[in-house]
Design a protein around this motif. Structure first.
Motif, mmCIF file in Angstrom:
data_model
loop_
_atom_site.group_PDB
_atom_site.id
_atom_site.type_symbol
_atom_site.label_atom_id
_atom_site.label_comp_id
_atom_site.label_asym_id
_atom_site.label_seq_id
_atom_site.Cartn_x
_atom_site.Cartn_y
_atom_site.Cartn_z
ATOM 1 N N UNK A 72 0.852 -1.346 0.041
ATOM 2 C CA UNK A 72 0.076 0.133 0.198
ATOM 3 C C UNK A 72 0.676 1.215 0.003
ATOM 4 N N UNK A 73 2.083 1.277 0.208
ATOM 5 C CA UNK A 73 3.117 2.188 0.331
ATOM 6 C C UNK A 73 3.486 2.739 -0.997
ATOM 7 N N UNK A 74 3.164 4.191 -1.179
ATOM 8 C CA UNK A 74 3.505 4.657 -2.235
ATOM 9 C C UNK A 74 5.106 5.412 -2.296
ATOM 10 N N UNK A 75 5.416 5.525 -1.192
ATOM 11 C CA UNK A 75 6.921 6.074 -0.843
ATOM 12 C C UNK A 75 7.780 5.320 0.256
ATOM 13 N N UNK A 76 8.990 5.133 -0.138
ATOM 14 C CA UNK A 76 9.896 4.574 0.692
ATOM 15 C C UNK A 76 11.241 5.244 0.652
#
Length: 223
Positions: A86-90
């Protein structure tokens, strides 16, 4: 070959490209205060009570809370997998002979793909071609990732090792508008756990899109 970055309103800072690495240094400001006044040796002299051993550190902080230990897993449990997907940013942290690097990774589609409970694939989209993270991974495979999720104060952390693949079929699987990434970072998970949301709750990071850096902090990054 690298763009110089200035910070309007933050006087005294400059950035110089050297051997492919952009370095920020503190020059003398209007009051004549130089970088030497902020060096570690002087800090050790001025602030003489310094922690130098693990025993000292643990006696200062006490025992690790049990909940902080039991949540660590060697694989992506279903709940952790859902967070990663679900994460769009890392934020990707790497280490190399020249030092450390932490690189932001975001995507309008998927920032990475979960292959299985121990493997992740992260496309390296075309960008400024600094490839600092990739240079590090080639020489030191250790990586750490911090995932942010929209509307959620809890973050996900993954530590492991990585290698870089340019397999044509793998690259094509991440193609967007007929543009495949230059490479794919293959990440092998060693440990994964969630981080409580205290840091995000305390900070204004939940409202980053509405922050005016010029008004709030007195500087504006410009290229």
């Amino acid at each position: 070959p690298y763009p110089l970055i200035s910070f309007e309103g933050a006087s005294g800072y400059s950035r110089e490209p050297r051997l492919g690495v952009s370095i920020q240094k503190k020059e003398s400001n209007s009051e004549g205060v130089s970088a030497d006044s902020r060096n570690p040796i002087e800090s050790r002299t001025r602030f003489s009570i310094i922690i130098e051993t693990i025993d000292q550190l643990e006696s200062t902080y006490g025992l690790t809370a049990e909940a902080s230990v039991v949540k660590v897993s060697p694989v992506l449990a279903p709940e952790y997998r859902a967070m990663a997907e679900a994460s769009p940013f890392v934020a990707l942290a790497t280490s190399g002979p020249e030092g450390l690097d932490c690189s932001p990774r975001g995507d309008t589609h998927r920032v990475l793909a979960v292959v299985n409970e121990t493997t992740l694939h992260m496309p390296d989209r075309r960008g400024n071609n600094r490839i600092d993270s990739l240079r590090n991974i080639v020489r030191d495979p250790r990586v750490a990732l911090l995932f942010l999720l929209p509307g959620c104060t809890t973050t996900l952390r993954i530590n492991g090792e990585a290698h870089i693949s340019i397999d044509p079929e793998l690259l094509e699987s991440f193609s967007v508008e007929d543009k495949p990434p230059r490479s794919v970072i293959v990440i092998h998970i060693h440990e994964v756990y969630f981080q409580c949301g205290r840091a995000i709750v305390r900070s204004p990071s939940r409202n980053l899109r509405t922050l005016n850096l010029s008004h709030t902090y007195g500087f504006k990054p410009t290229l």
